[in-house]
Design a protein around this motif. Structure first.
Motif, PDB file in Angstrom:
ATOM      1  N   LEU A 196      61.928 -62.821 -61.589  1.00 21.25           N
ATOM      2  CA  LEU A 196      61.291 -63.739 -62.526  1.00 21.25           C
ATOM      3  C   LEU A 196      61.862 -63.641 -63.933  1.00 21.25           C
ATOM      4  CD1 LEU A 196      59.167 -65.905 -62.965  1.00 21.25           C
ATOM      5  CD2 LEU A 196      57.503 -64.090 -63.394  1.00 21.25           C
ATOM      6  N   ALA A 197      62.056 -62.435 -64.435  1.00 19.69           N
ATOM      7  CA  ALA A 197      62.572 -62.278 -65.797  1.00 19.69           C
ATOM      8  C   ALA A 197      63.965 -62.890 -65.916  1.00 19.69           C
ATOM      9  CB  ALA A 197      62.608 -60.804 -66.184  1.00 19.69           C
ATOM     10  N   LEU A 198      64.797 -62.709 -64.894  1.00 21.96           N
ATOM     11  CA  LEU A 198      66.148 -63.274 -64.934  1.00 21.96           C
ATOM     12  C   LEU A 198      66.107 -64.788 -64.771  1.00 21.96           C
ATOM     13  CD1 LEU A 198      67.994 -60.507 -62.906  1.00 21.96           C
ATOM     14  CD2 LEU A 198      68.214 -60.989 -65.342  1.00 21.96           C
ATOM     15  N   SER A 199      65.211 -65.290 -63.934  1.00 19.19           N
ATOM     16  CA  SER A 199      65.051 -66.745 -63.798  1.00 19.19           C
ATOM     17  C   SER A 199      64.659 -67.358 -65.137  1.00 19.19           C
ATOM     18  CB  SER A 199      63.990 -67.087 -62.757  1.00 19.19           C
ATOM     19  OG  SER A 199      64.415 -66.722 -61.482  1.00 19.19           O
ATOM     20  N   ASN A 200      63.737 -66.694 -65.834  1.00 16.36           N
ATOM     21  CA  ASN A 200      63.306 -67.192 -67.142  1.00 16.36           C
ATOM     22  C   ASN A 200      64.456 -67.183 -68.138  1.00 16.36           C
ATOM     23  OD1 ASN A 200      60.683 -67.705 -66.338  1.00 16.36           O
ATOM     24  ND2 ASN A 200      59.961 -65.676 -66.908  1.00 16.36           N
ATOM     25  N   LEU A 201      65.278 -66.143 -68.104  1.00 18.05           N
ATOM     26  CA  LEU A 201      66.455 -66.094 -68.988  1.00 18.05           C
ATOM     27  C   LEU A 201      67.422 -67.224 -68.657  1.00 18.05           C
ATOM     28  CD1 LEU A 201      67.060 -62.233 -69.050  1.00 18.05           C
ATOM     29  CD2 LEU A 201      66.415 -63.653 -71.015  1.00 18.05           C
ATOM     30  N   ALA A 202      67.645 -67.455 -67.366  1.00 15.72           N
ATOM     31  CA  ALA A 202      68.538 -68.540 -66.950  1.00 15.72           C
ATOM     32  C   ALA A 202      67.978 -69.893 -67.376  1.00 15.72           C
ATOM     33  CB  ALA A 202      68.768 -68.496 -65.442  1.00 15.72           C
ATOM     34  N   ALA A 203      66.677 -70.074 -67.234  1.00 15.94           N
ATOM     35  CA  ALA A 203      66.042 -71.340 -67.606  1.00 15.94           C
ATOM     36  C   ALA A 203      66.147 -71.608 -69.105  1.00 15.94           C
ATOM     37  CB  ALA A 203      64.581 -71.347 -67.167  1.00 15.94           C
ATOM     38  N   ARG A 204      66.198 -70.534 -69.904  1.00 15.59           N
ATOM     39  CA  ARG A 204      66.300 -70.685 -71.360  1.00 15.59           C
ATOM     40  C   ARG A 204      67.751 -70.582 -71.848  1.00 15.59           C
ATOM     41  NH1 ARG A 204      62.695 -66.369 -71.583  1.00 15.59           N
ATOM     42  NH2 ARG A 204      63.894 -65.473 -73.282  1.00 15.59           N
ATOM     43  N   ASP A 205      68.707 -70.716 -70.928  1.00 22.81           N
ATOM     44  CA  ASP A 205      70.139 -70.677 -71.255  1.00 22.81           C
ATOM     45  C   ASP A 205      70.564 -69.371 -71.905  1.00 22.81           C
ATOM     46  OD1 ASP A 205      70.678 -73.224 -70.201  1.00 22.81           O
ATOM     47  OD2 ASP A 205      70.117 -74.199 -72.072  1.00 22.81           O
ATOM     48  N   LYS A 206      69.906 -68.268 -71.553  1.00 26.48           N
ATOM     49  CA  LYS A 206      70.290 -66.950 -72.066  1.00 26.48           C
ATOM     50  C   LYS A 206      71.295 -66.276 -71.138  1.00 26.48           C
ATOM     51  CE  LYS A 206      67.552 -67.233 -75.557  1.00 26.48           C
ATOM     52  NZ  LYS A 206      68.096 -67.577 -76.847  1.00 26.48           N
ATOM     53  N   VAL A 207      71.373 -66.762 -69.899  1.00 28.68           N
ATOM     54  CA  VAL A 207      72.360 -66.277 -68.942  1.00 28.68           C
ATOM     55  C   VAL A 207      73.472 -67.311 -68.921  1.00 28.68           C
ATOM     56  CG1 VAL A 207      72.791 -65.622 -66.547  1.00 28.68           C
ATOM     57  CG2 VAL A 207      70.553 -65.180 -67.573  1.00 28.68           C
ATOM     58  N   GLY A 208      74.683 -66.852 -69.119  1.00 32.37           N
ATOM     59  CA  GLY A 208      75.797 -67.782 -69.183  1.00 32.37           C
ATOM     60  C   GLY A 208      76.877 -67.481 -68.169  1.00 32.37           C
ATOM     61  N   ALA A 209      77.949 -68.220 -68.280  1.00 36.23           N
ATOM     62  CA  ALA A 209      79.065 -68.063 -67.354  1.00 36.23           C
ATOM     63  C   ALA A 209      79.615 -66.643 -67.375  1.00 36.23           C
ATOM     64  CB  ALA A 209      80.154 -69.066 -67.684  1.00 36.23           C
ATOM     65  N   ALA A 210      79.576 -65.978 -68.519  1.00 36.88           N
ATOM     66  CA  ALA A 210      80.083 -64.609 -68.589  1.00 36.88           C
ATOM     67  C   ALA A 210      79.272 -63.694 -67.674  1.00 36.88           C
ATOM     68  CB  ALA A 210      80.037 -64.092 -70.022  1.00 36.88           C
ATOM     69  N   HIS A 211      77.967 -63.918 -67.580  1.00 36.69           N
ATOM     70  CA  HIS A 211      77.127 -63.087 -66.717  1.00 36.69           C
ATOM     71  C   HIS A 211      77.464 -63.316 -65.240  1.00 36.69           C
ATOM     72  CE1 HIS A 211      74.863 -63.436 -70.495  1.00 36.69           C
ATOM     73  NE2 HIS A 211      74.686 -62.152 -70.288  1.00 36.69           N
ATOM     74  N   ILE A 212      77.965 -64.487 -64.950  1.00 37.98           N
ATOM     75  CA  ILE A 212      78.369 -64.780 -63.579  1.00 37.98           C
ATOM     76  C   ILE A 212      79.551 -63.889 -63.187  1.00 37.98           C
ATOM     77  CG2 ILE A 212      79.394 -66.545 -62.092  1.00 37.98           C
ATOM     78  CD1 ILE A 212      77.512 -68.545 -63.313  1.00 37.98           C
ATOM     79  N   HIS A 213      80.348 -63.465 -64.181  1.00 36.60           N
ATOM     80  CA  HIS A 213      81.484 -62.589 -63.855  1.00 36.60           C
ATOM     81  C   HIS A 213      81.016 -61.325 -63.142  1.00 36.60           C
ATOM     82  CE1 HIS A 213      84.705 -64.824 -65.570  1.00 36.60           C
ATOM     83  NE2 HIS A 213      84.249 -64.757 -66.798  1.00 36.60           N
ATOM     84  N   ILE A 214      79.944 -60.740 -63.600  1.00 29.76           N
ATOM     85  CA  ILE A 214      79.447 -59.534 -62.938  1.00 29.76           C
ATOM     86  C   ILE A 214      78.956 -59.887 -61.539  1.00 29.76           C
ATOM     87  CG2 ILE A 214      77.557 -57.849 -62.936  1.00 29.76           C
ATOM     88  CD1 ILE A 214      78.024 -57.462 -65.882  1.00 29.76           C
ATOM     89  N   THR A 215      78.213 -60.951 -61.431  1.00 29.48           N
ATOM     90  CA  THR A 215      77.686 -61.368 -60.134  1.00 29.48           C
ATOM     91  C   THR A 215      78.825 -61.690 -59.169  1.00 29.48           C
ATOM     92  OG1 THR A 215      75.836 -62.341 -61.342  1.00 29.48           O
ATOM     93  CG2 THR A 215      76.035 -62.924 -59.032  1.00 29.48           C
ATOM     94  N   ARG A 216      79.853 -62.313 -59.677  1.00 25.56           N
ATOM     95  CA  ARG A 216      80.970 -62.750 -58.849  1.00 25.56           C
ATOM     96  C   ARG A 216      81.890 -61.584 -58.463  1.00 25.56           C
ATOM     97  NH1 ARG A 216      83.072 -67.356 -61.908  1.00 25.56           N
ATOM     98  NH2 ARG A 216      81.685 -68.671 -60.725  1.00 25.56           N
ATOM     99  N   HIS A 217      82.066 -60.613 -59.341  1.00 23.87           N
ATOM    100  CA  HIS A 217      83.111 -59.608 -59.142  1.00 23.87           C
ATOM    101  C   HIS A 217      82.636 -58.214 -58.756  1.00 23.87           C
ATOM    102  CE1 HIS A 217      86.263 -62.300 -60.481  1.00 23.87           C
ATOM    103  NE2 HIS A 217      85.500 -62.643 -61.495  1.00 23.87           N
ATOM    104  N   LEU A 218      81.389 -57.857 -59.010  1.00 22.30           N
ATOM    105  CA  LEU A 218      80.936 -56.495 -58.736  1.00 22.30           C
ATOM    106  C   LEU A 218      80.727 -56.300 -57.236  1.00 22.30           C
ATOM    107  CD1 LEU A 218      80.068 -53.735 -59.838  1.00 22.30           C
ATOM    108  CD2 LEU A 218      77.758 -54.660 -60.089  1.00 22.30           C
ATOM    109  N   PRO A 219      81.493 -55.389 -56.604  1.00 17.74           N
ATOM    110  CA  PRO A 219      81.295 -55.134 -55.165  1.00 17.74           C
ATOM    111  C   PRO A 219      79.950 -54.456 -54.913  1.00 17.74           C
ATOM    112  CG  PRO A 219      83.344 -54.113 -55.967  1.00 17.74           C
ATOM    113  CD  PRO A 219      82.585 -54.608 -57.164  1.00 17.74           C
ATOM    114  N   LEU A 220      79.441 -54.582 -53.717  1.00 14.84           N
ATOM    115  CA  LEU A 220      78.161 -53.974 -53.374  1.00 14.84           C
ATOM    116  C   LEU A 220      78.184 -52.465 -53.548  1.00 14.84           C
ATOM    117  CD1 LEU A 220      77.117 -56.039 -50.239  1.00 14.84           C
ATOM    118  CD2 LEU A 220      76.236 -56.225 -52.573  1.00 14.84           C
ATOM    119  N   GLU A 221      79.333 -51.842 -53.344  1.00 15.44           N
ATOM    120  CA  GLU A 221      79.422 -50.384 -53.510  1.00 15.44           C
ATOM    121  C   GLU A 221      79.621 -49.972 -54.959  1.00 15.44           C
ATOM    122  OE1 GLU A 221      83.604 -51.886 -52.645  1.00 15.44           O
ATOM    123  OE2 GLU A 221      81.604 -52.266 -51.832  1.00 15.44           O
TER     124      GLU A 221
END
Length: 159
Positions: free
Chosen positions: A42-67
């Motif tokens: 919920l806290a992250l959804s709220n940040l995304a809804a308020r444009d506080k999460v940007g394309a740069a944050h997607i870099h971690i989501t896109r590149h960080l391996p599960l390990e």
């Protein structure tokens, strides 16, 4: 040659510019979808809804391996400086998305790993990407979407 006779339309339509626009549009759509995804914390959804999460944050989501990975690896994969990635990791750690933990191979090093909330965020990211890809396919047609995906995959692999 006088400026009025110079045709510079190519600057608006060359492949690099089109790819950049397409990537920004795709990432913005993914973030919009994540803002309303009930799997995202919920806290992250709220940040995304308020444009506080940007394309740069997607870099971690896109590149960080599960390990997990070291900061230097993560920065290299994302094409960012170590300092910029460190700032991004600090912010994501403050949000509860990732944490630093000792590297099992090198006691001097730290690894960046997803938290339980980060894994929920990753699941929401996966769902949002799948929906954005389906929307892209609906917009351009299945055949074009397939050709675009294959062409981009081949181009990226040839680097």
């Amino acid at each position: 040659m006088p400026t009025s006779e110079y045709d510079d339309r190519w600057r608006q339509t060359h492949l690099g510019r089109l790819l950049g626009h397409a990537m920004r549009r795709f990432d913005e759509r993914v973030l919009q979808l994540m803002a309303v995804n009930e799997r995202a914390p919920l806290a992250l959804s709220n940040l995304a809804a308020r444009d506080k999460v940007g394309a740069a944050h997607i870099h971690i989501t896109r590149h960080l391996p599960l390990e997990g990975a070291r900061l230097t690896e993560l920065a290299r994969w994302a094409g960012m400086s170590k300092q910029a990635m460190g700032d991004l990791v600090d912010q994501c750690a403050a949000w509860g998305l990732v944490q630093r933990e000792p590297d099992p191979v090198d006691a001097r090093a730290r690894r960046i790993v997803f938290t339980a909330s980060g894994l929920d965020w990753l699941a929401a990211f996966q769902a949002a990407v799948a929906q954005a890809e389906a929307e892209f396919q609906a917009a351009v047609g299945k055949d074009v979407a397939t050709v675009v995906a294959l062409g981009l995959e081949a181009y990226a692999a040839s680097a």
